[in-house]
Design a protein around this motif. Structure first.
Motif, PDB file in Angstrom:
ATOM      1  N   ASP A 111       0.816  -1.213   0.000  1.00 54.94           N
ATOM      2  CA  ASP A 111       0.000   0.000   0.000  1.00 54.94           C
ATOM      3  C   ASP A 111       0.858   1.274   0.000  1.00 54.94           C
ATOM      4  O   ASP A 111       0.342   2.366   0.224  1.00 54.94           O
ATOM      5  CB  ASP A 111      -0.949   0.005   1.209  1.00 54.94           C
ATOM      6  N   ARG A 112       2.149   1.119  -0.248  1.00 51.43           N
ATOM      7  CA  ARG A 112       3.020   2.306  -0.308  1.00 51.43           C
ATOM      8  C   ARG A 112       4.161   2.036  -1.284  1.00 51.43           C
ATOM      9  O   ARG A 112       5.311   1.853  -0.881  1.00 51.43           O
ATOM     10  CB  ARG A 112       3.584   2.635   1.086  1.00 51.43           C
ATOM     11  N   LYS A 113       3.847   2.030  -2.564  1.00 53.24           N
ATOM     12  CA  LYS A 113       4.893   1.759  -3.535  1.00 53.24           C
ATOM     13  C   LYS A 113       4.805   2.643  -4.768  1.00 53.24           C
ATOM     14  O   LYS A 113       5.547   2.452  -5.732  1.00 53.24           O
ATOM     15  CB  LYS A 113       4.870   0.289  -3.942  1.00 53.24           C
ATOM     16  N   ALA A 114       3.918   3.648  -4.749  1.00 49.55           N
ATOM     17  CA  ALA A 114       3.762   4.515  -5.923  1.00 49.55           C
ATOM     18  C   ALA A 114       5.016   5.335  -6.197  1.00 49.55           C
ATOM     19  O   ALA A 114       5.266   5.717  -7.342  1.00 49.55           O
ATOM     20  CB  ALA A 114       2.565   5.450  -5.731  1.00 49.55           C
ATOM     21  N   GLY A 115       5.809   5.593  -5.167  1.00 50.64           N
ATOM     22  CA  GLY A 115       7.007   6.409  -5.348  1.00 50.64           C
ATOM     23  C   GLY A 115       8.243   5.619  -5.703  1.00 50.64           C
ATOM     24  O   GLY A 115       9.339   6.187  -5.759  1.00 50.64           O
ATOM     25  N   THR A 116       8.091   4.320  -5.927  1.00 53.40           N
ATOM     26  CA  THR A 116       9.242   3.482  -6.269  1.00 53.40           C
ATOM     27  C   THR A 116       9.018   2.847  -7.631  1.00 53.40           C
ATOM     28  O   THR A 116       7.890   2.501  -7.993  1.00 53.40           O
ATOM     29  CB  THR A 116       9.451   2.378  -5.217  1.00 53.40           C
ATOM     30  N   GLY A 117      10.094   2.684  -8.387  1.00 53.79           N
ATOM     31  CA  GLY A 117       9.988   2.141  -9.729  1.00 53.79           C
ATOM     32  C   GLY A 117      10.803   0.880  -9.897  1.00 53.79           C
ATOM     33  O   GLY A 117      11.731   0.596  -9.126  1.00 53.79           O
ATOM     34  N   LEU A 118      10.485   0.119 -10.921  1.00 54.62           N
ATOM     35  CA  LEU A 118      11.229  -1.093 -11.233  1.00 54.62           C
ATOM     36  C   LEU A 118      12.574  -0.727 -11.845  1.00 54.62           C
ATOM     37  O   LEU A 118      12.674   0.192 -12.660  1.00 54.62           O
ATOM     38  CB  LEU A 118      10.446  -1.962 -12.206  1.00 54.62           C
ATOM     39  N   GLY A 119      13.593  -1.447 -11.433  1.00 50.65           N
ATOM     40  CA  GLY A 119      14.924  -1.222 -11.960  1.00 50.65           C
ATOM     41  C   GLY A 119      15.916  -2.091 -11.229  1.00 50.65           C
ATOM     42  O   GLY A 119      15.550  -2.905 -10.364  1.00 50.65           O
ATOM     43  N   ILE A 120      17.167  -1.938 -11.569  1.00 52.95           N
ATOM     44  CA  ILE A 120      18.243  -2.652 -10.890  1.00 52.95           C
ATOM     45  C   ILE A 120      18.919  -1.684  -9.937  1.00 52.95           C
ATOM     46  O   ILE A 120      19.366  -0.594 -10.344  1.00 52.95           O
ATOM     47  CB  ILE A 120      19.248  -3.230 -11.897  1.00 52.95           C
ATOM     48  N   TYR A 121      18.989  -2.054  -8.683  1.00 56.46           N
ATOM     49  CA  TYR A 121      19.512  -1.185  -7.636  1.00 56.46           C
ATOM     50  C   TYR A 121      20.552  -1.944  -6.818  1.00 56.46           C
ATOM     51  O   TYR A 121      20.649  -3.171  -6.884  1.00 56.46           O
ATOM     52  CB  TYR A 121      18.393  -0.708  -6.714  1.00 56.46           C
ATOM     53  N   GLU A 122      21.293  -1.202  -6.016  1.00 51.41           N
ATOM     54  CA  GLU A 122      22.221  -1.835  -5.083  1.00 51.41           C
ATOM     55  C   GLU A 122      22.171  -1.119  -3.748  1.00 51.41           C
ATOM     56  O   GLU A 122      21.822   0.068  -3.658  1.00 51.41           O
ATOM     57  CB  GLU A 122      23.651  -1.842  -5.628  1.00 51.41           C
ATOM     58  N   SER A 123      22.509  -1.836  -2.698  1.00 47.90           N
ATOM     59  CA  SER A 123      22.466  -1.261  -1.359  1.00 47.90           C
ATOM     60  C   SER A 123      23.267  -2.154  -0.426  1.00 47.90           C
ATOM     61  O   SER A 123      23.912  -3.119  -0.857  1.00 47.90           O
ATOM     62  CB  SER A 123      21.014  -1.141  -0.885  1.00 47.90           C
ATOM     63  N   THR A 124      23.215  -1.821   0.861  1.00 49.35           N
ATOM     64  CA  THR A 124      23.823  -2.647   1.908  1.00 49.35           C
ATOM     65  C   THR A 124      22.769  -2.934   2.970  1.00 49.35           C
ATOM     66  O   THR A 124      21.769  -2.197   3.075  1.00 49.35           O
ATOM     67  CB  THR A 124      25.007  -1.931   2.573  1.00 49.35           C
ATOM     68  N   PRO A 125      22.957  -3.973   3.771  1.00 52.00           N
ATOM     69  CA  PRO A 125      21.987  -4.235   4.837  1.00 52.00           C
ATOM     70  C   PRO A 125      21.802  -3.053   5.773  1.00 52.00           C
ATOM     71  O   PRO A 125      20.676  -2.745   6.172  1.00 52.00           O
ATOM     72  CB  PRO A 125      22.590  -5.450   5.560  1.00 52.00           C
ATOM     73  N   LEU A 126      22.897  -2.378   6.116  1.00 54.75           N
ATOM     74  CA  LEU A 126      22.793  -1.252   7.039  1.00 54.75           C
ATOM     75  C   LEU A 126      22.003  -0.105   6.433  1.00 54.75           C
ATOM     76  O   LEU A 126      21.215   0.562   7.115  1.00 54.75           O
ATOM     77  CB  LEU A 126      24.188  -0.777   7.447  1.00 54.75           C
ATOM     78  N   GLU A 127      22.178   0.147   5.149  1.00 55.79           N
ATOM     79  CA  GLU A 127      21.431   1.219   4.488  1.00 55.79           C
ATOM     80  C   GLU A 127      19.936   0.932   4.468  1.00 55.79           C
ATOM     81  O   GLU A 127      19.125   1.859   4.384  1.00 55.79           O
ATOM     82  CB  GLU A 127      21.941   1.401   3.055  1.00 55.79           C
ATOM     83  N   GLN A 128      19.563  -0.327   4.541  1.00 57.23           N
ATOM     84  CA  GLN A 128      18.146  -0.697   4.508  1.00 57.23           C
ATOM     85  C   GLN A 128      17.467  -0.570   5.861  1.00 57.23           C
ATOM     86  O   GLN A 128      16.246  -0.689   5.960  1.00 57.23           O
ATOM     87  CB  GLN A 128      18.002  -2.125   4.002  1.00 57.23           C
ATOM     88  N   LEU A 129      18.252  -0.288   6.891  1.00 60.37           N
ATOM     89  CA  LEU A 129      17.702  -0.201   8.245  1.00 60.37           C
ATOM     90  C   LEU A 129      17.157   1.214   8.449  1.00 60.37           C
ATOM     91  O   LEU A 129      17.855   2.122   8.902  1.00 60.37           O
ATOM     92  CB  LEU A 129      18.794  -0.518   9.266  1.00 60.37           C
ATOM     93  N   SER A 130      15.903   1.418   8.092  1.00 60.11           N
ATOM     94  CA  SER A 130      15.286   2.744   8.170  1.00 60.11           C
ATOM     95  C   SER A 130      15.346   3.280   9.596  1.00 60.11           C
ATOM     96  O   SER A 130      15.195   2.523  10.563  1.00 60.11           O
ATOM     97  CB  SER A 130      13.829   2.681   7.693  1.00 60.11           C
ATOM     98  N   ARG A 131      15.521   4.591   9.704  1.00 59.43           N
ATOM     99  CA  ARG A 131      15.814   5.189  11.011  1.00 59.43           C
ATOM    100  C   ARG A 131      14.547   5.704  11.701  1.00 59.43           C
ATOM    101  O   ARG A 131      14.480   6.862  12.124  1.00 59.43           O
ATOM    102  CB  ARG A 131      16.850   6.292  10.840  1.00 59.43           C
ATOM    103  N   TYR A 132      13.542   4.813  11.794  1.00 60.09           N
ATOM    104  CA  TYR A 132      12.375   5.174  12.572  1.00 60.09           C
ATOM    105  C   TYR A 132      12.766   5.243  14.044  1.00 60.09           C
ATOM    106  O   TYR A 132      13.666   4.525  14.492  1.00 60.09           O
ATOM    107  CB  TYR A 132      11.260   4.161  12.349  1.00 60.09           C
ATOM    108  N   LEU A 133      12.088   6.117  14.816  1.00 60.67           N
ATOM    109  CA  LEU A 133      12.528   6.346  16.190  1.00 60.67           C
ATOM    110  C   LEU A 133      12.569   5.051  16.988  1.00 60.67           C
ATOM    111  O   LEU A 133      13.536   4.788  17.687  1.00 60.67           O
ATOM    112  CB  LEU A 133      11.616   7.374  16.868  1.00 60.67           C
TER     113      LEU A 133
END
Length: 1023
Positions: free
Chosen positions: A897-919
Motif C-alpha cells: 500500500d506504499r509503492k507509488a514512489g518506487t519504480g522497477l529497476g536494478i539497484y544496489e544497497s547494503t543491509p545497514l542502508e536498509q535499516l530505516s531510522r524510525y525512532l
C-alpha cells in the motif's frame, strides 16, 4: 498598562497576558529579511551569548502575595546574588544543559504530579531562568534621542523584562513578537537588558501542543530605534479584479509622528525595476492612517506555481528631510469561496499539504535560516504546495521564503488546550478552556490579533486558523470574527467545530482529522455546503503512510474535497550523545520525563536530522501535479496536467525502456496541455516503431519521466518531479531437465547430502530443513531457512491492535514447528526433490541438474487463523554478504500500500542502508515485485535468489526480527554478526490513516484462512 511594577500573580491570571507590550504590527521592520529592508531604522542584534542562571526553586516564590511600590524586591530575588553562567540566544534552556526535556502529546505535563485546574500553576515545578545581555551605545544619537524598542521574537512561556534595572514589561504568547519601549532608558556606554523567563503560567493551559515542552528565549532579540516620523504598520491588500486581469492595490499605512508635524509619504511599485505605480500623500498628526489605492493593468498574479512578486517601496519624509524607507515584496492574488469551492485567482485550489513543526534535533524550535531553506526545497521537490504552521505562528522569515518560493500557508494561532477537553481519546469538555469563559477571552483573541497583524502582508498566507484541538466556544468564535472583520480577503479555519456543531459558523470550511476516506466520501455525498479539507491526515508515525492513494482519489471525484495536510513533516527527536560520542535521536521518555507519549513525536517524512525517509517518495508520487500514464493496449501516452494555471512548457518528458531491468532505449518528447487538460500521444509520435513489439522473451518496462525543462529556484533542469511505468512481461526459458550432470545424493542416518555442479547441499532430518549450502568452500547458511510469519511490529500494528491479534505468528516464527524425520524424497530425471511438511507450512527443495536449487514454499491457511503480518522464508547468511543488488522496486523500501514512489529497476544497497531510522526500530527495508536478488562479498562470492512463477518480495537487514522487535532505539541493536534475508510471497501493508486504530485496507491484508504459495531458485558462485 496594568502596572508599573512586576507582579508574580500575573503568572496565574489569564487576564494579564501582556504589560506595556507594544501594539502588534506588520513585520516590515524585521531586520533579517534579505530581500527587503528598512532604511532609517537602526537595529542592534542581541543574538549570541547571554549571561544566565537557572533557578529550580525560584526565591521570589516566597514573596507571593507581597509587593512593593517599585518592584525592587522582585528584581532582587530574580537577579541578585546569582552564580552567572552563559547561554546562547536564540535557544532553549533544556538543550543547553539546564532542566530536562519533556515530550507529551495531549496530557498536560504536570498530570499525575499536581492536582490542578486552570488557571493554576504548579509552583513546585515552575523553574525560572534569568538572562542578562549587555550592549553598548556609542556615538549613535538615535538610540538616545529617538524612540527605541526591544523586540523579542519568541519566548516560552512567560517573561518579565527590565532595562538597566527599570521594569519594562511582561509578555506571554511566545510565538508572536513581544515589543517594549525603551525610550529614555538607555545611556551612552554599557546598557543592560534583564529578562526573567518562567517555565509555566496560565498560558500553559492553552499551549498544550503535541511537542517537546521547552523554555527560554528561542527566537531572535533585537533593539531598534525609529525616526521621529515612523511607519508603525502596513496593511497591503493586493487583490485581483473579478476577471483576474488587473491588480487592485490598497495600502493602509499607519504613521506615528513624535511631534505631530507634517510629513510626506511616497509609494512606488516596481515590476523588475520598471515603475508601475507611484503615489504621494501628505499627512499630519501624532498618529494618522494614509490609504493608497491603485490599479495595475495586466498584473502578474502570485500563486504557488508562479510566485511572482512586485517590489513595494514606501518613503516617509518629515519636515526636516529625514527619511524612513521601507521596501518589501508583495504578491497580487485573490482567495475566496466561489460556487462553494475555495478558489485561488478564480480557480479551485487543491492543497497538497503537510503540517510542519519548527524543529531541529540540535536546536529544537530555534530553527535557523539554513533549516528553513532546506525545508522549502524539500517541499517544492516533493510536490508539496501547502503548509499548516502547526500549531503556532512560525518565524517571520519562514513567511518570506514561502512568498518567494510559492508555498500556500494556513497560518495557525498559538492555541491548543487538548488536555482540557479530551482524555484518552474521549471527549469530556467539563472544564475546557478557553471555551466561553470571559476571563480567557481577551488573551485568546490577542493571540489571533498578534498573528494576523504580523503576517497580514504575506501573499502566501491564504487561511487564518484559530488554533488546534481546543474544542469550541464563544472565545474562539470571537477569534474568527476578528479575522473576518479585519481581513475579509482571507478565509478562517477551525477544525474544533467538528466536536461542537453549535459553533460551526467559526470556520469557513469543513475541516476534519484522520477521517477514513470512505467516511469522507459519505460526508461529501451529503455535504454541508462548505469546501472540505483534512487539516491532518496520513499519520506518518514510524513505518506508515500506506493507502494515501485513497484520499487522492477523492480529489479526482469530488470537487468539494480540496486536499489536506499530512501529519507531519519532521520527526521531533533530540540529538543525544552516546558514550562513544555518536549522536542518536532521543524521544519521549528517554529523559526520565513522565508523563510522556514516548515515540509518538516521530511522525515525520523527514528524520530528525532532516534526512529524507522512505515515506517521502510516496508523498511526492501522490501529490504530483503533472501525472503521466502509459496505455499499453492503445499504444498511447497520456500526460495529465493537474496544475491550476500553468501549461506543460516548464517540463520535458522522457520515455525510457528497460530490458530485463537494464537501460535499453530512451526517447525525449514534448507535451502540450493547458491547466486541467491532458495531452495524448501515440508511441509512434514519441519515436517507437509503429509495429514495435518485444519478441525476445525479455521483460520490458516502459517508464515516463517528468522533468524540469529549466533551472528553478528550488531544483535544477532535469530534476524528476513524477514518473509512471508499465510492464510488458517476459517469457523466460525454463531449464531443460537433461541439462547438466545428474544430482548426486549422499544418504546418512541424520543428514542427506546432495551435489549439483559445484554446489554442495545438506538436509537435516533432525533440524527439519536445509542446513548447508556451500559453493567453492563458502558456507552460505548460518541456520536452516525457516518459514517466517512475523515481521517486527510497526507503530501502526501496535496502535490498531493487529500486533496483539496476530501474536500467534510471533511464536510460530520464533519457535517453528520442525518437520523432524518427515522429509519426503523423490528422484526424477536426475533431479532430487525434498519436501519438509510442517503444521502450517511446507518447504520443498528441488536440486536441479543445472546447478540451481529450486525452492517452493506453501502456507496452509486454516479457518480461525488471524491475518499474517508476512509469509516468507528466512535465511541467515554470513555477515560478509554485505552488498546486494536486485531487480525490483526501489531504491526506497516499499510495501503493497506504499509503492507509488518506487519504480522497477536494478539497484544496489547494503543491509545497514536498509535499516530505516524510525525512532523505534520496526519492520523496514521491504522491496516488492522482485525478479532477482544477489548478495555479494568483497571477495566476489555471490548468492542469488531468482523468482520463478511470479515476483517475490524481500528484505535484507543486518539484524533479526527479534532484535528489531526488542529494541527501543536503533542504537540498541546489537553489533551485526549476520545478514538476514527474507524472501516473501506475501506482505501485509503498513497502513497509515492514523496510528491508534485505523486498520490496513482489506486488499493489503494476508488472510489466515487462505493458502499461499511462491517459488524461487537459489544459486551461488564467485565472480
Amino acid at each position: 498598562m496594568i502596572s508599573s511594577r512586576p507582579e508574580l500573580s500575573w503568572l496565574e491570571d489569564p487576564g494579564v497576558y501582556e504589560v506595556n507590550r507594544r501594539k502588534a504590527h506588520s513585520d516590515h521592520v524585521f531586520p533579517f529579511f534579505k530581500e527587503a529592508k528598512a532604511e532609517g531604522i537602526n537595529v542592534l542584534n542581541l543574538d549570541g551569548t547571554w549571561k544566565f542562571v537557572w533557578d529550580e526553586k525560584p526565591p521570589e516564590y516566597g514573596l507571593r502575595g507581597l509587593s512593593d511600590e517599585t518592584g525592587e524586591r522582585f528584581f532582587q530575588a530574580a537577579f541578585w546574588e546569582k552564580d552567572w553562567k552563559e547561554i546562547q540566544v536564540p535557544g532553549h534552556v533544556q538543550l543547553q544543559g539546564y532542566d530536562s526535556c519533556h515530550y507529551v502529546n495531549t496530557m498536560y505535563p504536570w498530570d499525575g504530579h499536581s492536582e490542578l485546574r486552570p488557571p493554576s500553576v504548579p509552583w513546585e515545578d515552575n523553574p525560572a531562568g534569568s538572562y542578562i545581555r549587555e550592549f553598548t551605545i556609542g556615538d549613535d544619537e538615535a538610540f538616545l534621542k529617538d524612540r527605541v524598542f526591544v523586540s523579542f521574537q519568541g519566548v516560552e512561556t512567560a517573561f518579565y523584562v527590565w532595562c538597566n534595572q527599570r521594569f519594562v514589561g511582561y509578555g506571554e504568547d511566545g510565538f508572536t513578537p513581544s515589543e517594549y519601549e525603551l525610550t529614555g532608558m538607555l545611556h551612552r556606554g554599557v546598557n543592560r537588558l534583564e529578562v526573567r523567563v518562567y517555565k509555566r503560567s496560565s498560558a500553559s493551559w492553552i499551549e498544550d501542543q503535541d511537542f517537546f515542552r521547552f523554555t527560554g528565549i528561542f527566537r531572535s532579540v533585537f533593539v531598534y530605534c525609529v525616526p521621529p516620523v515612523h511607519l508603525e504598520d502596513i496593511f497591503v491588500k493586493a487583490d485581483l479584479t473579478e476577471d483576474g486581469r488587473d491588480g487592485r492595490l490598497e495600502a493602509e499605512l499607519t504613521v506615528e509622528s513624535q511631534n505631530g508635524g507634517c510629513y510626506e509619504a511616497d509609494l512606488e511599485l516596481e515590476d523588475n525595476g520598471q515603475m508601475v505605480l507611484a503615489r504621494t500623500e501628505k499627512g499630519q498628526g501624532e498618529r494618522n492612517v494614509i490609504v493608497f489605492t491603485g490599479r495595475i493593468p495586466e498584473v502578474k498574479p502570485w500563486s504557488s506555481e508562479t510566485p511572482f512578486r512586485y517590489l513595494l517601496r514606501i518613503t516617509l519624509r518629515d519636515e526636516k528631510g529625514r527619511e524612513e524607507i521601507i521596501t518589501q515584496y508583495i504578491g497580487f492574488r485573490r482567495f475566496e469561496i466561489k460556487g462553494g469551492l475555495m478558489c485561488i485567482n478564480g480557480r479551485p485550489i487543491a492543497f497538497h499539504g503537510i503540517n510542519r513543526h519548527e524543529f531541529d534535533w540540535h536546536r529544537g524550535r530555534a530553527v535557523t535560516e539554513e533549516d528553513m531553506v532546506s525545508d522549502i526545497l524539500f517541499l517544492k521537490r516533493h510536490n508539496i504546495n501547502a503548509v499548516r504552521t502547526c500549531h503556532y505562528p512560525n518565524q517571520s522569515l519562514w513567511y518570506e521564503f514561502c512568498d518567494r518560493y510559492g508555498i500556500y500557508l494556513m497560518d495557525e494561532a498559538n492555541l491548543e488546550s487538548h488536555g482540557s477537553w479530551q482524555k484518552m481519546g474521549a471527549c469530556e469538555p467539563s472544564w475546557n478552556v478557553p471555551g466561553s469563559l470571559p476571563q480567557w477571552r481577551d488573551c485568546t483573541i490577542d493571540r489571533a490579533r498578534s498573528m494576523m497583524e504580523r503576517d497580514k502582508n504575506h501573499p502566501s498566507v491564504l487561511i487564518w486558523s484559530c488554533g488546534n484541538e481546543s474544542y469550541a466556544g464563544e472565545d474562539i468564535r470571537e477569534m474568527g470574527r476578528l479575522f473576518k472583520k479585519r481581513d475579509p480577503g482571507r478565509l478562517v479555519h477551525y477544525e474544533g467545530v467538528f466536536w461542537n456543531r453549535e459553533f460551526e459558523d467559526i470556520s469557513d470550511m469543513e475541516s476534519q482529522m484522520y477521517t477514513p476516506p470512505e467516511k469522507v466520501r459519505e460526508f461529501l455525498e451529503h455535504g454541508n455546503g462548505k469546501p472540505f479539507i483534512m487539516c491532518e491526515y496520513m499519520h506518518a508515525m514510524g513505518n506508515s503512510l500506506g493507502g494515501m492513494d485513497r484520499y487522492m482519489e477523492l480529489e479526482y471525484k469530488y470537487p468539494a474535497y480540496q486536499g489536506g495536510f499530512v501529519w507531519d513533516m519532521i520527526d521531533q527527536a533530540i540529538a543525544v550523545k552516546k558514550s562513544d560520542g555518536k549522536e542518536y535521536p532521543a524521544y519521549g521518555g528517554d529523559f526520565g520525563d513522565r508523563p510522556t507519549d514516548w515515540q509518538f513525536c516521530g511522525n515525520g517524512i523527514l528524520y530528525a536530522d532532516r534526512q529524507i525517509s522512505p515515506k517521502a517518495a510516496e508523498v511526492k508520487a501522490q501529490y504530483a501535479f503533472v501525472r503521466p500514464r502509459i496505455c499499453l493496449e492503445e499504444r498511447m501516452v497520456e500526460i495529465e496536467n493537474r496544475q491550476i494555471f500553468s501549461d506543460l512548457s516548464g517540463y520535458e518528458f522522457v520515455l525510457k525502456i528497460l530490458r530485463d531491468g537494464e537501460d535499453w532505449r530512451e526517447f525525449s518528447f514534448e507535451a502540450a496541455a493547458c491547466a486541467g487538460e491532458t495531452d495524448r500521444q501515440s508511441f509512434e509520435t514519441i519515436g517507437l516503431e509503429k509495429d514495435w513489439k518485444p519478441k525476445d522473451g525479455k521483460e520490458y518496462v516502459l517508464k515516463i519521466s517528468v522533468r524540469l525543462a529549466s533551472d528553478t529556484l528550488w531544483a535544477e533542469k532535469g530534476y524528476e518531479t513524477a514518473f509512471c511505468e508499465a510492464v510488458i512481461p517476459g517469457r523466460p526459458e525454463k531449464s531443460k531437465s537433461n541439462f547438466g550432470e545428474p544430482v548426486t545424493l549422499i544418504h546418512g542416518d541424520v543428514n542427506l547430502g546432495a551435489r549439483t555442479g559445484q554446489m554442495e547441499l545438506m538436509f537435516s532430518y533432525q533440524d527439519g530443513g536445509m542446513v548447508s549450502l556451500k559453493q567453492k568452500g563458502r558456507q552460505w547458511l548460518l541456520r536452516p531457512p525457516m518459514p517466517v510469519y512475523w515481521r517486527a511490529s510497526t507503530d501502526n500494528d501496535r496502535g490498531n491492535g493487529f500486533a496483539e491479534e496476530s501474536r500467534i505468528w510471533l511464536s510460530k516464527t520464533w519457535f517453528p514447528d520442525l518437520s523432524r524425520g518427515k522429509v519426503k524424497i523423490t528422484e526424477e530425471e536426475g533431479e532430487a526433490r525434498f519436501s519438509f511438511d510442517m503444521e502450517d507450512a511446507a518447504v520443498g527443495y528441488c536440486v536441479r541438474r543445472d546447478g540451481r536449487l529450486g525452492v517452493n514454499v506453501t502456507f496452509h491457511g486454516k479457518k480461525g487463523y488471524p491475518g499474517l503480518p508476512v509469509f516468507g522464508l528466512g535465511f541467515e547468511l554470513p555477515k560478509e554478504a554485505d552488498r546486494f543488488f536486485w531487480y525490483g522496486r526501489g531504491p526506497w523500501e516499499n510495501y503493497p500500500d506504499r509503492k507509488a514512489g518506487t519504480g522497477l529497476g536494478i539497484y544496489e544497497s547494503t543491509p545497514l542502508e536498509q535499516l530505516s531510522r524510525y525512532l523505534k526500530p520496526q519492520e523496514c527495508g521491504m522491496h516488492m515485485d522482485t525478479r532477482w536478488l544477489t548478495l555479494q562479498t568483497v571477495q566476489g562470492e555471490w548468492i542469488r535468489f531468482e523468482a520463478e512463477e511470479a515476483p517475490f518480495h524481500f528484505s535484507v537487514l543486518p539484524c533479526s526480527i527479534q532484535e528489531l522487535e526488542n529494541a527501543r532505539h536503533r542504537e540498541e541493536l546489537p553489533e551485526s554478526f549476520r545478514t538476514c534475508v527474507l524472501i516473501a510471497g506475501a506482505v501485509r501493508g503498513v497502513g497509515g490513516n492514523d496510528s491508534w486504530g485505523a486498520p490496513v485496507y482489506p486488499e493489503y491484508e494476508i488472510p489466515g484462512d487462505r493458502d499461499i504459495t511462491f517459488s524461487f531458485t537459489v544459486s551461488a558462485g564467485i565472480a
